[in-house]
Design a protein around this motif. Structure first.
Motif, PDB file in Angstrom:
ATOM      1  N   ARG A  76     -10.273  -8.017  -8.718  1.00  0.00           N
ATOM      2  CA  ARG A  76      -9.274  -6.990  -8.454  1.00  0.00           C
ATOM      3  C   ARG A  76      -8.865  -6.393  -9.787  1.00  0.00           C
ATOM      4  N   SER A 116     -10.612   2.456  -3.029  1.00  0.00           N
ATOM      5  CA  SER A 116      -9.470   2.010  -3.816  1.00  0.00           C
ATOM      6  C   SER A 116      -8.184   2.511  -3.173  1.00  0.00           C
ATOM      7  N   TRP A 117      -7.052   2.023  -3.662  1.00  0.00           N
ATOM      8  CA  TRP A 117      -5.783   2.411  -3.047  1.00  0.00           C
ATOM      9  C   TRP A 117      -4.665   2.365  -4.078  1.00  0.00           C
ATOM     10  N   ARG A 128      -4.286   5.191   0.702  1.00  0.00           N
ATOM     11  CA  ARG A 128      -5.704   4.850   0.623  1.00  0.00           C
ATOM     12  C   ARG A 128      -6.470   6.016   0.021  1.00  0.00           C
ATOM     13  N   ALA A 160      -0.728   1.548  -5.306  1.00  0.00           N
ATOM     14  CA  ALA A 160       0.365   0.606  -5.080  1.00  0.00           C
ATOM     15  C   ALA A 160       1.328   0.711  -6.257  1.00  0.00           C
ATOM     16  N   ASP A 168     -10.658  -3.273  -5.526  1.00  0.00           N
ATOM     17  CA  ASP A 168     -11.186  -4.582  -5.151  1.00  0.00           C
ATOM     18  C   ASP A 168     -12.700  -4.491  -5.052  1.00  0.00           C
ATOM     19  N   LYS A 219     -12.418  -2.091   0.702  1.00  0.00           N
ATOM     20  CA  LYS A 219     -11.297  -1.243   1.091  1.00  0.00           C
ATOM     21  C   LYS A 219     -10.076  -2.091   1.342  1.00  0.00           C
ATOM     22  N   HIS A 220      -8.911  -1.461   1.378  1.00  0.00           N
ATOM     23  CA  HIS A 220      -7.683  -2.176   1.658  1.00  0.00           C
ATOM     24  C   HIS A 220      -7.807  -2.862   3.023  1.00  0.00           C
ATOM     25  N   SER A 248      -5.776  -3.751   5.343  1.00  0.00           N
ATOM     26  CA  SER A 248      -4.946  -3.356   6.492  1.00  0.00           C
ATOM     27  C   SER A 248      -5.424  -2.061   7.119  1.00  0.00           C
ATOM     28  N   LEU A 286       0.827  -1.203   0.000  1.00  0.00           N
ATOM     29  CA  LEU A 286       0.000   0.000   0.000  1.00  0.00           C
ATOM     30  C   LEU A 286       0.864   1.257   0.000  1.00  0.00           C
TER      31      LEU A 286
END
Length: 438
Positions: A272, A240-241, A235, A243, A254, A435-436, A438, A232
């Motif tokens: 994804r 979405s995020w 965010r 990378a 995702d 969401k992500h 982590s 990551l």
């Protein structure tokens, strides 16, 4: 009597499609391919090119029968009646280069190609085709291996970039099926440029390919494996995020997609998607998830080429050079049909509601009649092909769940089992962004 070219050039036409593939274009392709005849023969190079294009409309026929259809509407004109040997010699004399040049002149998105937020939406994918089982072809094209032995026919692999919305072909590369899609793909990226959005499946989600696509300045929307670890960076508010994959900063989306079919079991799948469109305000994640479905249009393109035009047949040429010639003729004729459909349906109708089969059969009829070969002084973009298509538009495609399994197995023994091969009408499709974790 039909209006066609004069003298020995009269048989050289493609019916109404000649207005999309005119004499001047074919002559330019012949000149670029260095195939112009040194003297005018009964089978000039231009006429031979049209013979090969017409052969793609009548794939079930030998070339002598294709010729018979090209001259059927020319009863009042004295035309040559070449035998199969003369036609074969003429095809070898012309070679593949003029057909390759002709496809290059026709290739590209047609009017009405899908655009999303200013970007031309395209899809890339590969397919395979069987070629004639000759010693020459077997030495160039690989056979598909399996538990029951190699395939009966050698195979070629073809990759294309197709404009969604019109299914016109932008570029293509092909060769032996012994080379993977991933190895062929970089040659195809030459057609990409800024302002394009390329849709691709998981096979193209490698860091190397993503980096090469990004270098063209085209944007991408590619599906990836959901269990692949991607560190990551940031965010974003929509879930979405960001990378990094190789040298490229990507936005990761995702989503859980739930299908509720009528009469079938519910199905859930996680998607994804990776994209270079990192601005979440300008390019909403939910819209990108829905847009990705257009990638399937390239599968329909291959179905039209392999099932509708070829009828499931093997390519007939018995040499690798002949296969090159035949594939470019097939692609050029397909492109001409797709341009005719796009001209007729833009902008008053949706090109994807036009029946490709109706367009193909109408074009065949126009070849036999040698009709509308030379355009009138008033330009008619619709023509007989377009009017026939518009008179019988397909209904809007209904959402449905279709299993990704073999519907008709080659062996009846492999058809057994508990696999559900039913196509279910879908009642609802629900998309939830993740969401992500982590």
């Amino acid at each position: 009597m039909s209006v066609v070219a004069a003298g020995v050039f009269a048989p050289g036409h493609l019916g109404e499609l000649t207005q999309i593939v005119p004499f001047e274009m074919v002559d330019a392709a012949v000149e670029s391919g260095r195939a112009r005849q040194t003297r005018v023969r009964d089978l000039p190079s231009r006429v031979v090119v049209y013979l090969l294009l017409a052969g793609a409309l009548f794939t079930e026929l030998g070339y002598t029968q294709v010729w018979a259809r090209m001259v059927a509407g020319l009863d009042e004109i004295l035309v040559a009646r070449p035998g199969s040997s003369a036609l074969a010699q003429a095809r070898r004399r012309v070679g593949a280069a003029p057909l390759r040049e002709l496809f290059g002149l026709l290739a590209g998105p047609a009017a009405g190609a899908a655009r999303w937020r200013g970007l031309l939406v395209c899809a890339v994918d590969g397919t395979t085709m069987f070629v004639s089982d000759s010693a020459a072809n077997a030495g160039t094209f690989a056979r598909q291996g399996g538990g029951n032995g190699d395939s009966g026919y050698p195979m070629l692999r073809l990759l294309a970039v197709v404009a969604c919305g019109t299914r016109t072909v932008i570029d293509v590369v092909f060769g032996t099926s012994g080379v993977s899609e991933i190895a062929y793909a970089p040659k195809l990226f030459r057609c990409l440029h800024e302002g394009m959005l390329l849709l691709a499946d998981r096979n193209f989600a490698s860091a190397a390919l993503i980096g090469q696509i990004a270098q063209t300045k085209a944007d991408l929307l590619i599906r990836d494996k959901t269990n692949r670890v991607m560190p990551l960076i940031e965010r974003l508010p929509d879930g979405s995020w960001l990378a990094v994959k190789g040298p490229v900063v990507l936005r990761v989306i995702d989503a859980d997609i739930a299908l509720t079919p009528k009469g079938g079991p519910p199905r859930r799948e996680r998607y994804r998607l990776l994209t270079t469109l990192t601005d979440h305000h300008r390019y909403p994640a939910m819209e990108l998830v829905r847009l990705y479905h257009q990638r399937w249009e390239i599968e329909t393109t291959y179905a039209e080429l392999k099932s509708t035009m070829l009828g499931g047949r093997v390519l007939r040429a018995r040499t690798p050079a002949g296969i090159d010639q035949e594939v470019y003729a097939l692609l050029s004729t397909y492109q001409a049909l797709r341009i005719a459909i796009a001209d007729a349906t833009h902008p008053q109708a949706i090109p994807l509601q036009a029946s490709f089969s109706i367009a193909l059969n109408t074009a065949r009829d126009q070849v036999v009649a040698a009709a509308a070969v030379i355009a009138d002084t008033a330009v008619d973009l619709v023509g007989r092909i377009g009017r026939t298509v518009l008179a019988d538009l397909l209904p809007a495609r209904r959402p449905r769940q279709s299993p990704r399994v073999v519907k008709r197995a080659i062996s009846k023994h492999r058809a057994k089992g508990a696999i559900d091969r039913t196509n279910y009408p879908t009642v609802t499709i629900t998309i939830n962004l993740r969401k992500h974790p982590s």
